[in-house]
Design an enzyme around this catalytic site. Structure first.
Site, PDB file in Angstrom:
ATOM      1  CB  SER A 215     144.480  30.249  79.784  1.00  0.00           C
ATOM      2  OG  SER A 215     143.308  29.653  79.289  1.00  0.00           O
ATOM      3  CG  ASP A 343     138.167  30.728  85.038  1.00  0.00           C
ATOM      4  OD1 ASP A 343     137.487  30.870  84.016  1.00  0.00           O
ATOM      5  OD2 ASP A 343     139.412  30.575  85.024  1.00  0.00           O
ATOM      6  CG  HIS A 372     139.827  32.388  81.770  1.00  0.00           C
ATOM      7  ND1 HIS A 372     140.272  31.235  82.367  1.00  0.00           N
ATOM      8  CD2 HIS A 372     140.496  32.468  80.577  1.00  0.00           C
ATOM      9  CE1 HIS A 372     141.148  30.626  81.587  1.00  0.00           C
ATOM     10  NE2 HIS A 372     141.310  31.360  80.501  1.00  0.00           N
TER      11      HIS A 372
END
Length: 411
Positions: A215, A343, A372
């Site tokens: 991320s 996502d 995610h």
């Protein structure tokens, strides 16, 4: 037939009894069949592999078997938002019942008077490598993540299980540690990453070094690799669930449902870290802590805090600098990128697939589902995920067959 198995007539009788005694049974059967058919036909798919190098694609498909197999997302929670939430909750919940890895804390001073906390998971087990040459993996967590986060623990232990040494790069002010200065962290700033990599290279000059970022950690790592090119000090890198375009990510997360499910949680984590370090931030005239703490979105925190601490003219200026989509052409080492097409943090439309096709150093893997930092096991999200498998296989591929990869890419 073996005893105990139902004959066709017995099965038919059992089905008939269910129809008679449970009026809703036909509806349940119909829904189950419909969902199962949809799951098999539209959800279960082989990952999409995009790269500008045929040899890189062949290398990955040969050395990372998971890329040529169908991916089965968690069957009972495969939709994006549910999958993301369930995987995150169960992953962190498991950490409350298990001991943390035996990390070794290393406090690294920074030139500006701050501190970076590195958590090492050492390995002394096999004879393939000694302490001097054992390969190392640097792990960069996501926003408010740290060495105790469930997915980070799996990355650290995954490297350990393969015989490698890992080190979690806890960003400043996270993991319950207090700041020494008001310098925090952001997706566009690679100063601390360069400091960490240089430190590790000096500590273990004969050990090959890779890095993986998840991320926001992926954004920082990508920006670092793009900035320093072949001189980044890494033999290869991997980013997972990385938002490619910060502006589009913000737009997606501020949609009503996503704001409620994700933005509020991210803001809560940032507020926790800011409150923990309020004494330091209150001394910095550039920011108003009370105003920051009233933020309801990550974008508001960026406007009230991030751009002021890091000297950006505006949020737009910051998001442009932070976005990987603008720097694909700058990557000059093997970089594996993993995203899920569903996502909400990284909409598929934000991924610069055409630019990736023009860079032989980058490979993009896209699963049809996975959310995610989810990529859950088909039955239980707490089991080894698709991301975990690909990550471990990629580590082995680079560290065991790196000369094959680099040799082919030179041709």
């Amino acid at each position: 037939m073996a005893e105990g198995l139902l004959s066709n007539s017995q099965f038919g009788s059992w089905m008939s009894s269910q129809w008679d005694n449970w009026p809703s049974f036909p509806l349940v059967v119909g829904i189950t069949v419909t969902v199962a058919t949809y799951y098999v036909k539209y959800v279960v798919k082989k990952p999409l592999l995009i790269t500008g190098s045929r040899s890189y694609a062949d290398f990955l498909q040969r050395r990372c078997p998971v890329l040529v197999q169908q991916y089965y997302p968690t069957v009972w929670c495969f939709t994006s938002r549910v999958h993301t939430i369930v995987c995150a909750i169960l992953s962190d919940l498991m950490t409350t019942f298990k001991k943390l890895p035996c990390y070794r804390r290393d406090v690294l001073p920074t030139p500006d008077g701050g501190e970076i906390h590195l958590d090492w998971l050492d390995h002394h087990g096999n004879g393939h490598h000694d302490n001097r040459t054992r390969p190392i993996v640097v792990i960069l967590p996501g926003l408010s993540g740290h060495s105790g986060s469930g997915y980070v623990i799996r990355l650290a232990q995954g490297a350990h299980n393969k015989g490698y040494r890992s080190v979690v790069f806890n960003f400043r002010g996270t993991n319950g540690t207090k700041l020494k200065t008001s310098m925090f962290y952001c997706a566009a700033d690679t100063t601390d990453t360069q400091h960490v990599v240089s430190y590790i290279r000096k500590l273990y000059p004969d050990a090959p070094l890779m890095a993986v970022g998840a991320s926001l950690g992926g954004m920082i790592l990508f920006n670092y690799v793009a900035k320093y090119g072949k001189d980044c000090g890494l033999v290869a890198a991997m980013v997972a669930s990385m938002p490619w375009d910060a502006a589009k990510t913000t737009e997606s997360l501020e949609e009503p449902v996503n704001w409620l499910l994700f933005n509020t949680s991210l803001v809560r984590g940032l507020r926790r870290d800011i409150l923990l370090n309020r004494e330091v931030f209150d001394k910095d005239s550039r920011v108003d802590v009370d105003h920051i703490l009233k933020s309801s979105t990550v974008a508001e925190i960026d406007e009230r805090m991030t751009i002021k601490l890091f000297g950006f003219k505006s949020v737009h200026h910051f998001y442009t600098a932070a976005s990987a989509c603008n720097k694909v052409h700058q990557v000059q080492i093997p970089l594996l990128c993993l995203n899920a097409a569903d996502d909400v943090f990284a909409p598929f439309s934000s991924i610069p697939t055409e630019d990736i096709k023009n860079n032989p150093h980058i490979a993009l893997v896209v699963t049809s589902h996975g959310g995610h930092i989810g990529f859950g096991h088909w039955l239980l999200p707490v089991c080894e995920s698709f991301m975990d498998k690909l990550y471990q296989q990629y580590l082995n591929a680079v560290y065991k067959y790196g000369e094959e990869l680099l040799g082919k890419k030179k041709k």
